[in-house]
Design a protein around this motif. Structure first.
Motif, mmCIF file in Angstrom:
data_model
loop_
_atom_site.group_PDB
_atom_site.id
_atom_site.type_symbol
_atom_site.label_atom_id
_atom_site.label_comp_id
_atom_site.label_asym_id
_atom_site.label_seq_id
_atom_site.Cartn_x
_atom_site.Cartn_y
_atom_site.Cartn_z
ATOM 1 N N SER A 53 0.791 -1.118 0.002
ATOM 2 C CA SER A 53 0.150 0.146 0.042
ATOM 3 C C SER A 53 1.078 1.355 0.124
ATOM 4 C CB SER A 53 -1.187 -0.063 1.175
ATOM 5 O OG SER A 53 -0.270 0.128 2.321
ATOM 6 N N GLU A 107 0.673 4.070 -3.072
ATOM 7 C CA GLU A 107 0.462 5.174 -2.475
ATOM 8 C C GLU A 107 1.620 6.264 -3.333
ATOM 9 O OE1 GLU A 107 0.081 8.565 1.195
ATOM 10 O OE2 GLU A 107 0.065 6.267 1.564
ATOM 11 N N TRP A 128 1.077 6.560 -7.052
ATOM 12 C CA TRP A 128 0.123 7.366 -7.124
ATOM 13 C C TRP A 128 0.534 8.915 -7.116
ATOM 14 C CZ3 TRP A 128 -4.489 8.067 -9.285
ATOM 15 C CH2 TRP A 128 -5.268 9.073 -9.032
ATOM 16 N N ASN A 129 1.298 9.205 -5.923
ATOM 17 C CA ASN A 129 1.827 10.628 -5.741
ATOM 18 C C ASN A 129 2.725 10.880 -6.899
ATOM 19 O OD1 ASN A 129 0.373 11.065 -3.491
ATOM 20 N ND2 ASN A 129 1.934 10.294 -2.007
#
Length: 121
Positions: A22, A26, A29-30
């Motif tokens: 996860s 994340e 994605w950032n």
């Protein structure tokens, strides 16, 4: 008892793996959001600078055109004829640009934006 300890250890490792996965998702994605933001800002700044330079160029062209029309009108001793000749010149240029707009305007502009978004600068 040993089976229970082994099951707990597997459970802890799975929890650690899930947490790392996860965190990785994340971070990806950032990174994607930052990349899109940077490319969008670059494209917008290029567009704004092109618009500013275009506006300045248009003002320069306007005054050169007015001067040329005035000069032609004085040479012909008919000021209106000078302005009509310059207007006719721009009409011919406009028709030519309309006929070749896809090859010389649309395609290069689209290619420029594609290069800005999909290739590293």
């Amino acid at each position: 008892m040993q089976v229970l300890e082994s099951a707990n250890e597997i459970k802890e490792r799975a929890g650690d793996w899930f947490e790392h996965a996860s965190d990785y998702l994340e971070a990806r994605w950032n990174l994607g959001v930052l990349d899109v933001s940077q490319k969008t800002a670059s494209a917008i700044s290029s567009l704004v600078s092109a618009l500013i330079l275009g506006a300045i160029g248009m003002l320069g062209l306007l005054f050169v055109s007015l001067g040329a029309a005035w000069l032609i009108g004085e040479k012909l001793q008919n000021l209106a004829a000078g302005f009509f000749i310059v207007a006719l010149f721009y009409g011919v240029v406009g028709v030519i640009l309309y006929l070749v707009k896809d090859r010389f305007i649309k395609i290069p502009v689209v290619n420029t934006f594609i290069k800005k978004f999909y290739y590293e600068n």
